[in-house]
Design a protein around this motif. Structure first.
Motif, PDB file in Angstrom:
ATOM      1  N   THR A 121       0.078  -7.227  13.151  1.00  0.00           N
ATOM      2  CA  THR A 121       0.208  -6.117  12.334  1.00  0.00           C
ATOM      3  C   THR A 121       1.591  -6.097  11.628  1.00  0.00           C
ATOM      4  O   THR A 121       2.535  -6.247  12.285  1.00  0.00           O
ATOM      5  N   ALA A 122       1.440  -6.125  10.214  1.00  0.00           N
ATOM      6  CA  ALA A 122       2.930  -6.196   9.316  1.00  0.00           C
ATOM      7  C   ALA A 122       2.835  -4.957   8.810  1.00  0.00           C
ATOM      8  O   ALA A 122       1.852  -4.605   7.985  1.00  0.00           O
ATOM      9  N   ARG A 123       3.984  -4.643   8.638  1.00  0.00           N
ATOM     10  CA  ARG A 123       4.292  -3.212   8.012  1.00  0.00           C
ATOM     11  C   ARG A 123       5.472  -3.339   6.984  1.00  0.00           C
ATOM     12  O   ARG A 123       6.524  -3.634   7.529  1.00  0.00           O
ATOM     13  N   LEU A 124       5.406  -3.146   5.776  1.00  0.00           N
ATOM     14  CA  LEU A 124       6.504  -3.376   4.825  1.00  0.00           C
ATOM     15  C   LEU A 124       7.567  -2.043   5.318  1.00  0.00           C
ATOM     16  O   LEU A 124       7.180  -0.974   5.257  1.00  0.00           O
ATOM     17  N   THR A 125       8.684  -2.510   5.256  1.00  0.00           N
ATOM     18  CA  THR A 125       9.869  -1.417   5.553  1.00  0.00           C
ATOM     19  C   THR A 125      10.791  -1.465   4.301  1.00  0.00           C
ATOM     20  O   THR A 125      10.988  -2.289   3.476  1.00  0.00           O
ATOM     21  N   ARG A 182      -0.388  -0.579  -0.510  1.00  0.00           N
ATOM     22  CA  ARG A 182      -0.867  -1.085   0.784  1.00  0.00           C
ATOM     23  C   ARG A 182       0.541  -1.443   1.345  1.00  0.00           C
ATOM     24  O   ARG A 182       1.476  -2.093   0.803  1.00  0.00           O
ATOM     25  N   THR A 183       0.912  -0.930   2.577  1.00  0.00           N
ATOM     26  CA  THR A 183       2.038  -1.328   3.269  1.00  0.00           C
ATOM     27  C   THR A 183       1.837  -1.580   4.579  1.00  0.00           C
ATOM     28  O   THR A 183       2.739  -2.042   5.259  1.00  0.00           O
ATOM     29  N   LYS A 184       0.649  -1.574   5.054  1.00  0.00           N
ATOM     30  CA  LYS A 184       0.580  -2.069   6.542  1.00  0.00           C
ATOM     31  C   LYS A 184      -0.983  -2.707   6.617  1.00  0.00           C
ATOM     32  O   LYS A 184      -1.702  -2.541   5.895  1.00  0.00           O
TER      33      LYS A 184
END
Ligand code: HSE
Length: 326
Positions: A47-51, A14-16
């Motif tokens: 919305t959170a997205r791991l980078t 899960r990245t987002k």
């Protein structure tokens, strides 16, 4: 199939994620910094997205987005994000896209809704499974960034929904379902929105208060809490006067006395400043009185004082939630 789905929902993949949180009314009069009520008029989405980079980057969209700071230390989503990444012990950064829908500067817990949505989405994305109290404590860090103090009443309501009592240090929370007939009438005077409004409004409140005033507020706040516990809107209304902040903040709201009196005369159970203002909140038992009439009278009260205003009627809102399918 279920097994498969569970596999794909594991933390590694899960990245987002996105979450939405509603706006809220803080204080309800006597519950300064303690009571919050989530209402269903507006909500913010984060919305959170791991980078791969270690940075926290914030993108603001929606209402007044140009006025929202993108620096993590000045945006209410920033400090909760920093705290949660640290807690998860991961080295990744995160991109936060805020879709702002809650108007700022009106006393509707706009910064709190963003902080709550950010905390909710990262708790899910990082699989932290924080308790209610931990979620609220974390989201309140966002309020500190924008208002100077980590008051937790708005974030607690936006995160947990309904009527929330937030107290003690470290934070504890109690959530209660509001009475079904409760309607929240909000009247907003069309004043120039001040920068740093909440910070300034907090400075107006004296650092110390007389025992006499504390006694008044403890009694009134107790009646509000009991009113929610019993589902008794009239009882809630009896506690909505405030001896701590209202005497100092009412002067910022032209027509305060007239608006309050007209709302009560047309059936409101109680009236208070909404959070740090300048909106006023009237609670109405829709089974007994017409909330729209209360709204119209409140606007008339402002008009008598040469102030234009707008009103809406809302209902209590549910807790912040993950938006599926994004
Ligand atoms: N309890 C806070 C205050 C709410 O009244 O300053 C601000 O949104």
């Amino acid at each position: 199939l279920n097994k498969n789905r569970r596999f794909f929902e594991t933390r590694e993949l899960r990245t987002k994620a996105s979450a939405r949180a509603f706006c809220s009314i803080a204080n309800l009069g006597a519950g300064f910094d303690v009571f919050g009520l989530a209402i269903n008029r507006y909500s913010d989405t984060v919305t959170a997205r791991l980078t791969r980079s270690r940075k926290i980057r914030i993108f603001n969209h929606g209402l007044d987005s140009t006025r929202l700071p993108a620096e993590p230390s000045r945006n209410s989503a920033g400090p909760p994000a920093i705290a949660l990444l640290r807690r998860a012990g991961i080295k990744q950064g995160v991109e936060l896209t805020i879709t702002k829908n809650v108007p700022q500067g009106l006393g509707l817990g706009s910064s709190g809704a963003t902080a709550a949505a950010c905390t909710k989405t990262l708790d899910y994305l990082l699989d932290l499974k924080l308790s209610n109290d931990e979620l609220v404590q974390t989201a309140s860090l966002g309020e500190k960034a924008v208002a100077g103090a980590a008051h937790a009443d708005n974030v607690a309501a936006s995160l947990l929904g309904g009527f929330v009592i937030v107290y003690d240090n470290p934070v504890r929370t109690i959530v209660e379902k509001p009475p079904r007939n409760l309607r929240v009438v909000v009247a907003t005077p069309q004043l120039r929105v001040q920068t740093d409004k909440t910070r300034k409004a907090r400075k107006l409140v004296p650092r110390t208060i007389e025992t006499r005033k504390a006694v008044l507020n403890v009694g009134r706040a107790s009646s509000i809490a009991m009113g929610f516990a019993r589902g008794d809107i009239r009882l809630i209304g009896t506690g909505m006067d405030d001896a701590i902040a209202e005497p100092y903040r009412r002067n910022l709201i032209p027509g305060f006395d007239d608006v309050k009196r007209l709302a009560i005369d047309s059936g409101a159970a109680g009236v208070s400043i909404s959070g740090a203002g300048p909106s006023l909140t009237a609670l109405v038992d829709a089974k007994k009185h017409d909330p729209r009439e209360v709204g119209r009278r409140m606007v008339r009260g402002f008009a008598q004082n040469k102030v234009r205003s707008k009103w809406f009627v809302a209902q209590p809102a549910p807790a912040a939630a993950i938006i599926k399918g994004r």
